[in-house]
Design an enzyme around this catalytic site. Structure first.
Site, PDB file in Angstrom:
ATOM      1  N   SER A 186     -28.684 -47.828  -2.334  1.00 40.72           N
ATOM      2  CA  SER A 186     -27.776 -48.960  -2.096  1.00 40.72           C
ATOM      3  C   SER A 186     -26.871 -49.105  -3.302  1.00 40.72           C
ATOM      4  CB  SER A 186     -28.570 -50.248  -1.874  1.00 40.72           C
ATOM      5  OG  SER A 186     -29.239 -50.216  -0.640  1.00 40.72           O
ATOM      6  N   LYS A 193     -24.252 -52.688   4.155  1.00 39.93           N
ATOM      7  CA  LYS A 193     -25.454 -53.103   3.410  1.00 39.93           C
ATOM      8  C   LYS A 193     -25.138 -54.301   2.512  1.00 39.93           C
ATOM      9  CE  LYS A 193     -29.588 -53.101   1.571  1.00 39.93           C
ATOM     10  NZ  LYS A 193     -30.234 -52.161   0.658  1.00 39.93           N
TER      11      LYS A 193
END
Lengths: 299, 299
Positions: free
Chosen positions: B98, B173
């Site tokens: 991420s 995300k």
């Protein structure tokens, strides 16, 4: 049951009609008058709130704001006057308006002194919920009084909870409006970020709906933001009133609600741009104006 | 398929194992070394990322942050070095970390110049999701490359979406983490208000779950706030990293995320009180400290 219903606006009118259709004798009063269709439906028109309280055993109020409830209960020819002239011991006042939980406790104390019960029972679900008898009803009061009026609530709503003592219904409604406003704001920030970063906000919303970020707000209002359908729904000016209850309540209680404060400012910005009657999901427009970018632009 | 897997931490290790168990030849590298159990399971240990990229056709990276991805891709003995020595045309780099959506686009451009494909595919679902092969995977890249690696994703997750072009997975995300943090904050403000106003927060949560304010966060993290179970879960220090991606991204993109900024400050306050490893739902503690009142006190 002999029921009084005071306040026949967009919400009150269909609610009162459900009570009439449910076989109850319903005494009606509204500041703007009782319309003929309600009398034709079987409602009994009264000249004032005092008259309603005199005739009915359960008196329901459904008016816009805290001062309206105070006036209809304790003003000239108000409910309290009707309760006292009638030696109204044991009658139940049910306030279904969305108002201050703090002042609700004061109103309840005054009604209780007259040997009457008080239940606060604000609703969510809006005009559609009122028409479909599908309101969520959040109640505060004694279990005994709640049990007595439950047959009436059953005619009006589906999700009916006794949250706690007097004031707990209004408190729960304020909590509801905090979460709804702040989740709209959250979805707005997320979709604005996604759009400005070059992703398709519709597909981002779709992907997020499969995971931990999902909510009714993402489903319903996320779609509104993407499709730009800001016809209410629930008007910003009404949600402003509710966040004002949250913020003035927070101040009185001595707590800090930083994101509720920001959300209110964003609503204020919408109103400054003529958006008092926009759907509350249009809060995203205030974020968009700050960013000079629209969520739907990248789509 | 010949698969490379770089980064064998809490998330990467179970993910790599699923790929091995799925019948793929998996080349492994981790800065902290490849453990014996992974070799016993059938994994091939490599001496560096270059070696992994030399051997595999799809190279997956799963490391903590943006600089880690940059180093493992373009640093000494990195993936790029392996792609070039091998004349690695057509290989696919899949970054499941991420990290920044903006730098992701730069990394992808550099990989594309080597005639290789790049997919960003960050996940949500945490350690439990990784172990149970139940991750949500948000992807950015070309449809052709996505189709090629889909059999691998199927071994790792359940909710797999191609959101858009390169960077869209990371953008999605970040959007996810904005909504999760801000909904936690919203539930925190609502339950704190309810508790301080004298209502039972557990019953308020229950009542709200029936209506428009409901969300997975209200269900899971609302319960954590009421029951005071702040063992992770998802650590605050990790969510801080994600909100930093949101806030630095917003600055780079020229947009304003006011409530994300506040949520980050509340996380910072938790960390100041020793809460880096608290579950992210413990953000409510920062609100509680400001108010000198705990949600659970009124219960």
């Amino acid at each position: 049951m002999k029921v009084g219903f005071i306040g026949l606006g967009i919400m009150g009118k269909p609610m009162a009609r459900h009570l009439i259709n449910g076989g109850h004798t319903v005494y009606l009063f509204s500041r703007s008058g009782v319309t003929q269709d309600m009398i034709d439906a079987g409602g009994k028109s009264c000249t004032n709130a005092k008259d309603v309280a005199h005739n009915a055993d359960v008196i329901i109020t459904m008016v816009p704001d805290t001062p309206d409830v105070e006036k209809v209960l304790f003003g000239r020819d108000g409910v309290a006057a009707g309760l006292s002239t009638d030696h109204g011991t044991g009658k139940i006042v049910v306030d279904m308006s969305s108002i201050s939980p703090i002042e609700t406790k004061q109103f309840a104390a005054r009604i209780n002194k007259m040997q009457c019960e008080y239940i606060d029972a604000p609703v969510s679900g809006g005009e559609v919920g009122a028409k479909n008898a599908a309101l969520t009803i959040m109640c505060g009061g004694s279990e005994a009084a709640f049990a007595k009026v439950m047959p009436l609530f059953d005619l009006l709503g589906k999700n009916i909870t006794l949250v706690g003592g007097v004031g707990s219904g209004q408190t729960c409604k304020v909590a509801n409006q905090i979460i709804v406003a702040l989740t709209i704001e959250a979805v707005g920030e997320a979709l604005l970020f996604a759009s400005k970063a070059g992703a398709d906000p519709a597909r981002v919303r779709q992907a997020l709906m499969g995971g931990f970020a999902n909510s009714r707000i993402l489903e319903v209002h996320g779609e509104r933001m993407v499709k730009r359908t800001f016809t209410p729904g629930f008007r910003i000016e009404l949600h402003q009133k509710d966040l004002n209850l949250a913020l003035s309540g927070a101040r009185a209680l001595g707590i800090s609600l930083p994101n509720t404060a920001t959300a209110q400012e964003l609503f204020n910005s919408c109103v400054a741009h003529g958006g008092a009657a926009w759907d509350h999901s249009a809060m995203v427009r205030a974020l968009e104006m700050m960013a000079n970018h629209e969520v739907a632009k990248a789509a």
